[in-house]
Design a protein around this motif. Structure first.
Motif, short mmCIF file in Angstrom:
data_model
loop_
_atom_site.label_atom_id
_atom_site.label_comp_id
_atom_site.label_asym_id
_atom_site.label_seq_id
_atom_site.Cartn_x
_atom_site.Cartn_y
_atom_site.Cartn_z
N ALA A 54 11.18 -52.48 31.98
CA ALA A 54 12.27 -51.53 31.79
C ALA A 54 13.60 -52.20 32.09
O ALA A 54 13.65 -53.24 32.75
N GLU A 55 14.66 -51.58 31.58
CA GLU A 55 16.01 -52.01 31.91
C GLU A 55 16.56 -51.10 33.00
O GLU A 55 16.09 -49.97 33.15
N PRO A 56 17.56 -51.58 33.73
CA PRO A 56 18.19 -50.68 34.69
C PRO A 56 18.88 -49.53 33.96
O PRO A 56 19.32 -49.69 32.82
N ARG A 57 18.93 -48.36 34.60
CA ARG A 57 19.62 -47.22 34.01
C ARG A 57 21.12 -47.51 33.92
O ARG A 57 21.78 -47.14 32.96
N LYS A 111 25.88 -49.72 29.70
CA LYS A 111 25.25 -49.47 30.99
C LYS A 111 26.08 -49.97 32.17
O LYS A 111 25.69 -49.80 33.32
N LEU A 112 27.21 -50.60 31.90
CA LEU A 112 28.00 -51.22 32.95
C LEU A 112 29.11 -50.29 33.43
O LEU A 112 29.84 -49.71 32.62
N TYR A 113 29.20 -50.14 34.73
CA TYR A 113 30.30 -49.41 35.36
C TYR A 113 31.09 -50.42 36.16
O TYR A 113 30.59 -51.00 37.11
N ARG A 114 32.34 -50.62 35.73
CA ARG A 114 33.22 -51.59 36.39
C ARG A 114 33.98 -50.86 37.49
O ARG A 114 34.66 -49.87 37.25
N ILE A 115 33.83 -51.36 38.71
CA ILE A 115 34.45 -50.76 39.89
C ILE A 115 35.56 -51.69 40.38
O ILE A 115 35.32 -52.89 40.57
N ASN A 116 36.75 -51.13 40.58
CA ASN A 116 37.85 -51.91 41.14
C ASN A 116 37.55 -52.12 42.62
O ASN A 116 37.57 -51.17 43.41
#
Length: 140
Positions: A54-57, A111-116
Protein backbone atom coordinates in the motif's frame (compact mmCIF):
# COMPACT_ATOMS: atom_id res chain seq x y z
CA UNK A 1 23.43 -7.57 10.99
CA UNK A 2 21.87 -4.12 11.36
CA UNK A 3 24.38 -3.04 14.02
CA UNK A 4 27.30 -4.28 11.95
CA UNK A 5 25.99 -2.48 8.88
CA UNK A 6 25.66 0.79 10.81
CA UNK A 7 29.10 0.38 12.43
CA UNK A 8 30.59 -0.04 8.97
CA UNK A 9 29.00 3.27 7.98
CA UNK A 10 26.72 1.59 5.47
CA UNK A 11 22.99 1.97 4.98
CA UNK A 12 20.69 -0.81 6.14
CA UNK A 13 18.98 -2.29 3.06
CA UNK A 14 15.47 -0.92 2.45
CA UNK A 15 13.92 -4.38 2.55
CA UNK A 16 15.26 -4.97 6.06
CA UNK A 17 13.99 -1.61 7.32
CA UNK A 18 10.56 -2.08 5.75
CA UNK A 19 10.22 -5.60 7.15
CA UNK A 20 10.98 -4.23 10.62
CA UNK A 21 8.32 -1.54 10.14
CA UNK A 22 5.84 -4.15 8.91
CA UNK A 23 6.57 -6.42 11.88
CA UNK A 24 5.86 -3.56 14.29
CA UNK A 25 2.68 -2.62 12.43
CA UNK A 26 1.40 -6.21 12.54
CA UNK A 27 2.15 -6.53 16.25
CA UNK A 28 0.18 -3.36 17.05
CA UNK A 29 -3.51 -3.12 17.83
CA UNK A 30 -3.58 0.17 15.88
CA UNK A 31 -4.68 0.45 12.29
CA UNK A 32 -3.18 3.90 11.66
CA UNK A 33 0.52 4.69 11.78
CA UNK A 34 2.70 7.77 11.60
CA UNK A 35 6.11 6.80 10.25
CA UNK A 36 8.67 9.52 10.84
CA UNK A 37 11.45 10.09 8.32
CA UNK A 38 10.65 7.23 5.97
CA UNK A 39 10.87 6.74 3.04
CA UNK A 40 13.99 8.82 2.53
CA UNK A 41 14.77 7.70 -1.01
CA UNK A 42 13.06 6.30 -4.08
CA UNK A 43 14.52 2.90 -3.22
CA UNK A 44 12.92 3.13 0.25
CA UNK A 45 9.60 4.20 -1.26
CA UNK A 46 9.50 1.37 -3.78
CA UNK A 47 10.46 -1.25 -1.16
CA UNK A 48 7.86 0.11 1.27
CA UNK A 49 5.02 0.04 -1.25
CA UNK A 50 6.03 -3.42 -2.52
CA UNK A 51 6.41 -5.08 0.89
CA UNK A 52 3.56 -3.28 2.69
CA UNK A 53 1.32 -3.53 -0.36
CA UNK A 54 0.00 0.00 0.00
CA UNK A 55 0.91 3.65 -0.30
CA UNK A 56 0.67 6.09 2.57
CA UNK A 57 -2.66 7.93 2.75
CA UNK A 58 -0.75 11.20 3.05
CA UNK A 59 2.78 12.53 3.51
CA UNK A 60 3.78 15.51 5.62
CA UNK A 61 6.74 17.54 4.43
CA UNK A 62 8.06 19.99 6.98
CA UNK A 63 9.53 22.68 4.75
CA UNK A 64 12.24 24.62 6.53
CA UNK A 65 14.81 27.01 5.08
CA UNK A 66 18.42 25.85 5.23
CA UNK A 67 19.47 28.75 7.47
CA UNK A 68 16.81 27.80 10.04
CA UNK A 69 17.81 24.12 10.02
CA UNK A 70 21.47 24.97 10.48
CA UNK A 71 20.61 27.35 13.33
CA UNK A 72 18.50 24.67 15.08
CA UNK A 73 21.08 21.93 14.74
CA UNK A 74 23.98 24.10 15.88
CA UNK A 75 22.01 25.32 18.90
CA UNK A 76 20.60 21.97 20.03
CA UNK A 77 23.77 21.33 22.07
CA UNK A 78 23.58 17.54 22.00
CA UNK A 79 27.33 17.16 21.66
CA UNK A 80 27.11 15.19 18.42
CA UNK A 81 30.29 15.16 16.35
CA UNK A 82 28.25 15.76 13.20
CA UNK A 83 26.64 18.94 14.55
CA UNK A 84 28.84 21.36 12.65
CA UNK A 85 28.25 23.68 9.72
CA UNK A 86 30.18 21.65 7.11
CA UNK A 87 28.51 18.36 7.98
CA UNK A 88 25.10 20.06 8.08
CA UNK A 89 25.52 21.53 4.61
CA UNK A 90 26.60 18.12 3.29
CA UNK A 91 23.62 16.41 4.93
CA UNK A 92 21.32 18.96 3.30
CA UNK A 93 22.82 18.19 -0.13
CA UNK A 94 22.25 14.48 0.46
CA UNK A 95 18.70 15.26 1.59
CA UNK A 96 17.99 17.14 -1.62
CA UNK A 97 19.43 14.40 -3.80
CA UNK A 98 17.61 11.52 -2.07
CA UNK A 99 14.45 12.98 -0.53
CA UNK A 100 13.22 15.51 -3.07
CA UNK A 101 12.31 12.85 -5.67
CA UNK A 102 10.14 11.15 -3.01
CA UNK A 103 8.52 14.46 -2.10
CA UNK A 104 7.89 15.24 -5.77
CA UNK A 105 6.40 11.76 -6.32
CA UNK A 106 3.84 12.16 -3.54
CA UNK A 107 3.12 15.78 -4.51
CA UNK A 108 2.21 14.66 -8.05
CA UNK A 109 -0.14 12.06 -6.54
CA UNK A 110 -1.85 14.74 -4.42
CA UNK A 111 -0.74 13.09 -1.17
CA UNK A 112 1.79 15.67 0.01
CA UNK A 113 0.99 18.28 2.64
CA UNK A 114 3.69 20.94 2.82
CA UNK A 115 4.02 22.41 6.31
CA UNK A 116 5.85 25.68 6.94
CA UNK A 117 8.29 24.54 9.63
CA UNK A 118 9.36 27.98 10.81
CA UNK A 119 7.96 29.06 14.15
CA UNK A 120 7.27 27.53 17.51
CA UNK A 121 6.26 23.90 17.91
CA UNK A 122 2.70 25.05 18.67
CA UNK A 123 2.56 27.26 15.57
CA UNK A 124 3.77 24.41 13.39
CA UNK A 125 1.37 21.92 15.00
CA UNK A 126 -1.54 24.27 14.21
CA UNK A 127 -0.79 23.56 10.53
CA UNK A 128 -0.58 19.81 11.06
CA UNK A 129 -3.79 19.33 13.05
CA UNK A 130 -6.15 20.15 10.12
CA UNK A 131 -4.34 17.58 7.95
CA UNK A 132 -5.03 14.84 10.48
CA UNK A 133 -8.61 16.04 10.94
CA UNK A 134 -9.24 16.04 7.17
CA UNK A 135 -7.79 12.54 6.81
CA UNK A 136 -9.93 11.35 9.72
CA UNK A 137 -13.05 12.68 7.96
CA UNK A 138 -12.02 10.96 4.70
CA UNK A 139 -11.72 7.63 6.51
CA UNK A 140 -15.32 7.76 7.75
Amino acid sequence: MILNTIKEGKIVPSEVTVKLILREMKSSDNRKFLIDGFPRSEENRIAFEKIIGAEPRFVLFFDCPEEEMVKRVLSRNEGRVDDNIDTMRNRLKVFEALNLPVIDYYAKKGKLYRINAVGTADEIFKQVRPVFEACELEAK
